[in-house]
Design a protein around this motif. Structure first.
Motif, PDB file in Angstrom:
ATOM      1  N   THR A 181       0.832  -1.213   0.000  1.00 53.46           N
ATOM      2  CA  THR A 181       0.000   0.000   0.000  1.00 53.46           C
ATOM      3  C   THR A 181       0.864   1.260   0.000  1.00 53.46           C
ATOM      4  O   THR A 181       0.516   2.259  -0.653  1.00 53.46           O
ATOM      5  N   GLU A 182       1.958   1.245   0.731  1.00 52.43           N
ATOM      6  CA  GLU A 182       2.834   2.429   0.764  1.00 52.43           C
ATOM      7  C   GLU A 182       3.429   2.705  -0.600  1.00 52.43           C
ATOM      8  O   GLU A 182       3.481   3.857  -1.055  1.00 52.43           O
ATOM      9  N   ARG A 184       2.166   1.878  -3.390  1.00 53.17           N
ATOM     10  CA  ARG A 184       1.093   2.267  -4.301  1.00 53.17           C
ATOM     11  C   ARG A 184       0.600   3.690  -4.012  1.00 53.17           C
ATOM     12  O   ARG A 184      -0.278   4.191  -4.719  1.00 53.17           O
ATOM     13  N   GLY A 185       1.143   4.324  -2.982  1.00 57.30           N
ATOM     14  CA  GLY A 185       0.745   5.688  -2.652  1.00 57.30           C
ATOM     15  C   GLY A 185      -0.598   5.776  -1.971  1.00 57.30           C
ATOM     16  O   GLY A 185      -1.283   6.804  -2.043  1.00 57.30           O
ATOM     17  N   ARG A 186      -0.994   4.686  -1.280  1.00 60.54           N
ATOM     18  CA  ARG A 186      -2.276   4.690  -0.598  1.00 60.54           C
ATOM     19  C   ARG A 186      -2.082   4.936   0.895  1.00 60.54           C
ATOM     20  O   ARG A 186      -0.970   5.141   1.350  1.00 60.54           O
ATOM     21  N   ASN A 187      -3.153   4.937   1.639  1.00 58.20           N
ATOM     22  CA  ASN A 187      -3.133   5.304   3.053  1.00 58.20           C
ATOM     23  C   ASN A 187      -3.025   4.048   3.923  1.00 58.20           C
ATOM     24  O   ASN A 187      -4.035   3.430   4.261  1.00 58.20           O
ATOM     25  N   LEU A 207     -12.496   6.298  -0.949  1.00 55.62           N
ATOM     26  CA  LEU A 207     -11.932   7.344  -1.800  1.00 55.62           C
ATOM     27  C   LEU A 207     -11.443   8.524  -0.969  1.00 55.62           C
ATOM     28  O   LEU A 207     -10.332   9.028  -1.191  1.00 55.62           O
ATOM     29  N   ASP A 208     -12.255   8.972   0.007  1.00 48.33           N
ATOM     30  CA  ASP A 208     -11.848  10.089   0.858  1.00 48.33           C
ATOM     31  C   ASP A 208     -10.610   9.734   1.684  1.00 48.33           C
ATOM     32  O   ASP A 208      -9.785  10.604   1.987  1.00 48.33           O
ATOM     33  N   GLY A 209     -10.486   8.452   2.056  1.00 47.09           N
ATOM     34  CA  GLY A 209      -9.323   8.020   2.836  1.00 47.09           C
ATOM     35  C   GLY A 209      -8.119   7.693   1.979  1.00 47.09           C
ATOM     36  O   GLY A 209      -7.121   7.185   2.494  1.00 47.09           O
ATOM     37  N   LYS A 210      -8.184   7.964   0.691  1.00 50.98           N
ATOM     38  CA  LYS A 210      -7.071   7.741  -0.239  1.00 50.98           C
ATOM     39  C   LYS A 210      -6.607   6.278  -0.269  1.00 50.98           C
ATOM     40  O   LYS A 210      -5.416   5.985  -0.334  1.00 50.98           O
ATOM     41  N   MET A 211      -7.605   5.380  -0.217  1.00 47.14           N
ATOM     42  CA  MET A 211      -7.287   3.960  -0.365  1.00 47.14           C
ATOM     43  C   MET A 211      -7.610   3.459  -1.772  1.00 47.14           C
ATOM     44  O   MET A 211      -7.072   2.434  -2.199  1.00 47.14           O
ATOM     45  N   ASP A 213      -8.651   4.862  -6.016  1.00 52.07           N
ATOM     46  CA  ASP A 213      -8.389   5.971  -6.930  1.00 52.07           C
ATOM     47  C   ASP A 213      -9.650   6.557  -7.548  1.00 52.07           C
ATOM     48  O   ASP A 213      -9.693   7.756  -7.831  1.00 52.07           O
TER      49      ASP A 213
END
Length: 465
Positions: A181-182, A184-187, A207-211, A213
């Protein structure tokens, strides 16, 4: 000689015809095998437009489905696809199969988009890990994902375990989730709550939590929004997707994979294993019935084949084997139900421990474990008791049936000399250790060849009381 020529020509053409028929038969057989063994793609591929290969991850995550995803990614790479689109709706499944899918997604040379759809679909448990591992993570409106806590479950029911052990499992799952996840730029912090708190997320929350796209209504909308988008691959390289006028092809499960996908389901595997053992057990205890042996052999071979794919726990197999021993002993030496009860408990626990899935709750369900254990116990004990009871039955055919019967002396028997007796309406040569007068009753002690060994009936009767 003229009449022989047509015969030779007929034989010549008959041989050629047989060869042609054989070649045709082998060709059809090979073609049929190719259809069964090869996954199918349903689309024409024009030379213009970006090629998008579509896969479906529908149902529980299991080994055959993992193989299907792996083959689809390989096929996309060979055909130089611009994107692999995996439409997903899963409640979770086996952790080993989940890890296999994620490993292939991370190293795929073709960008991978995982899309939770249609409306009402979910990417729970193992599906949550798969969703976050993709280059593009998208969800349809009205879907959800998460609830990815590692569960120690028996029959689908969570069990209480030591807190230290729970933390150890959670830390392993969290580290695995962060590992991709890190990059991939996710939360990762929010994603870890799906593990530590069993939290599930709606598409908007994700989506709001940036998990994820994107939130899109359809695959067409997804491809339209991805056209011209730059994504960062797992190895750090950047790729700009060119998906204008995409050519879409579906990569379907082959007939063989669809069949095997049912076999490797934990519940089906357990039922096949039990039916196989019970069928062969019935055939061995009742030779000549044939049908149980045939069915049991087929079921057992299918179960052994499924073991090649499933993460089988040897402790579960040993418990099932131990239960069979308990059931047989209960029939041979009745223990007022103690051995039978031990066998039921052993088989029930063996069914629940049969499949290893440390990060997810995949395994044999409680209902199937109970439904398979109780009938198996009853049938095994009953069949063995019938076998043991049959061994006490008097032989009804052959010379052995004469032993114990009573006959009448036709000619006097002297001690150690032969005479004649009538038994069962037949006249036999006989010998007695005591003199017996004509017309007296005698009892057959044994048979040797065509000669009976007897003794007076009044002497034998007190010994039998």
């Amino acid at each position: 000689m003229k009449h022989r020529l047509p015969l030779r020509r007929c034989a010549f053409w008959s041989g050629r015809t047989k060869s042609a028929v054989m070649v045709l038969f082998l060709s059809v057989l090979c073609a049929g095998a190719n259809i069964l063994l090869t996954p199918s793609t349903n689309a024409d591929e024009p030379s213009t437009g970006a090629f998008v290969l579509e896969l479906k991850l529908d149902g529980e995550v299991e080994p055959i489905l993992a193989t299907y995803i792996d083959e689809g990614l390989q096929d996309a790479a060979q055909r130089h696809a611009a994107l692999v689109l995996i439409t997903m709706d899963t409640p979770g499944g086996l952790s080993d199969s989940m890890k296999d899918m994620i490993q292939h997604i991370l190293v795929s040379p073709v960008p991978v988009a995982v899309y939770v759809a249609p409306t009402g679909a979910r990417g729970a448990s193992a599906g949550f890990y798969i969703l976050l591992s993709a280059d593009i993570a998208a969800m349809a409106p009205g879907t959800h994902a998460g609830a990815a806590s590692p569960i120690i479950a028996i029959g689908g029911f969570p069990q209480q375990i030591d807190e230290v052990f729970r933390k150890k499992i959670n830390q392993d799952a969290m580290a695995f989730l962060r590992s991709f996840t890190e990059r991939r730029g996710r939360n990762p912090e929010l994603a870890e709550k799906a593990i530590t708190e069993s939290k599930a997320f709606t598409e908007k929350e994700a989506l709001d939590g940036k998990m994820i796209d994107l939130i899109v209504k359809s695959p067409e909308d997804l491809l339209r929004q991805l056209d011209g988008r730059t994504v960062t691959r797992f190895d750090g390289t950047k790729v700009t997707l060119a998906l204008k006028n995409p050519v879409r092809a579906s990569f379907e499960l082959s007939a063989r994979q669809k069949f095997l996908a049912r076999i490797v389901e934990p519940d089906v595997f357990f039922v096949l294993l039990i039916l196989g053992v019970l069928g062969l057990y019935t055939e061995f205890t009742h030779p000549g019935v044939i049908a149980p042996g045939v069915i049991g052999g087929i079921c057992l071979i299918l179960a052994l084949y499924a073991m090649h794919f499933l993460p089988v726990n040897l402790a579960g197999l040993f418990l099932i084997a131990l239960s069979l021993a308990f059931f047989i002993l209960e029939a041979k030496a009745p223990s007022h139900g103690v051995l039978a009860f031990g066998g039921v408990v052993s088989m029930f626990l063996g069914a629940l421990f049969l499949i290893r899935s440390p990060l997810t709750s995949g395994g044999v369900s409680l209902g199937v474990a109970a439904a398979g254990t109780v009938p198996f116990a009853i049938l095994t004990v009953v069949l063995m008791r019938l076998v043991l009871r049959s061994r006490k039955w008097r032989t009804a055919t052959g010379r052995e049936e004469l032993v114990g019967l009573t006959g009448v002396v036709s000619s006097a028997l002297q001690a150690g000399t032969e005479g004649m007796v009538r038994v069962h309406g037949e006249l036999w040569r006989a010998e007695s250790s005591q003199p017996v007068q004509e017309g007296m009753a005698v009892k057959v002690l044994r048979v040797e060849g065509l000669k009976l060994y007897v003794e007076p009936a009044e002497v034998a009767s007190p010994a039998t009381k």
